[in-house]
Enzyme design. Structure first.
Site: not given
Length: 212
Positions: A89, A150, A175
């Protein structure tokens, strides 16, 4: 959504500055027990990898502000992958994006994606961006061949929102992360288009889900 369906969509997370090795291990233990994934600091990935061989372990790169030099982000990504991370991430270079330097943002992400053979999620930190900037961030992630976008690190003032998830899902799988503390919160994000949920309350969310 039943617990067994929801569990693979949950990244049970611990990323705070006081996170200890035992905290990271506890999150991995709980995630493995419930069939979820874990998201832990990069310094602990190698500590837990052999102990949880079947667990999907995500970690973070350029966290939490995205201000690392591009070469440092790439090196961090490669080291995390070699330590055993299954997913990364990565925090976008928010300042460069806000300055309009989209080429630099895209180039950094593309270099990082090309450096590792594992899925890369791009954290765009929605709370700091206008809708137009969110779209440009998502476009950069698409052009860089990232796997997901995300919403948040959890370190800015604000987290995932339904409108942001809806906007981002026009570009890539999303996400949703930041401020998701209940099963109802998680389902709102999933209904809006999220395909993964990041939450320090991951187990509490699953325990509130109906059992199949």
């Amino acid at each position: 959504m039943e617990r067994s369906e929801l569990a693979p969509l949950i990244d049970h997370t611990v990323l705070g500055p006081e996170t200890t090795p035992s905290d990271a291990r506890a999150v991995c233990e709980a995630a493995a027990e419930y069939g979820a994934n874990a998201c832990i600091p990069p310094c602990y990935v190698s500590d837990v990898r052999e102990e949880f061989p079947d667990l999907t372990i995500a970690t973070v790169v350029g966290f939490p502000h995205g201000q690392h030099a591009s070469a440092a982000k790439c090196e961090e990504a490669v080291r995390a992958w070699r330590a055993g991370a299954d997913e990364l991430d990565v925090v976008v270079a928010v300042g460069r994006l806000k300055a309009g330097d989209d080429e630099a943002v895209e180039a950094e992400l593309a270099e990082l994606v090309a450096a590792v053979p594992v899925p890369v999620k791009v954290i765009i930190e929605t709370a700091l961006l206008s809708d137009e900037e969110k779209r440009r961030a998502c476009e950069a992630a698409v052009e860089a061949d990232a796997d997901m976008v995300k919403t948040s690190t959890g370190f800015a003032d604000g987290g995932a929102t339904v409108p942001d998830v809806e906007l981002m899902s026009e570009y890539l799988p999303v996400k949703a992360s930041g401020g998701i503390g209940s099963y109802e919160d998680a389902m709102r994000m999933i209904d809006a288009g999220a395909e993964r949920i990041g939450a320090s309350s991951g187990i509490e969310i699953l325990e509130s889900a109906p059992e199949g």
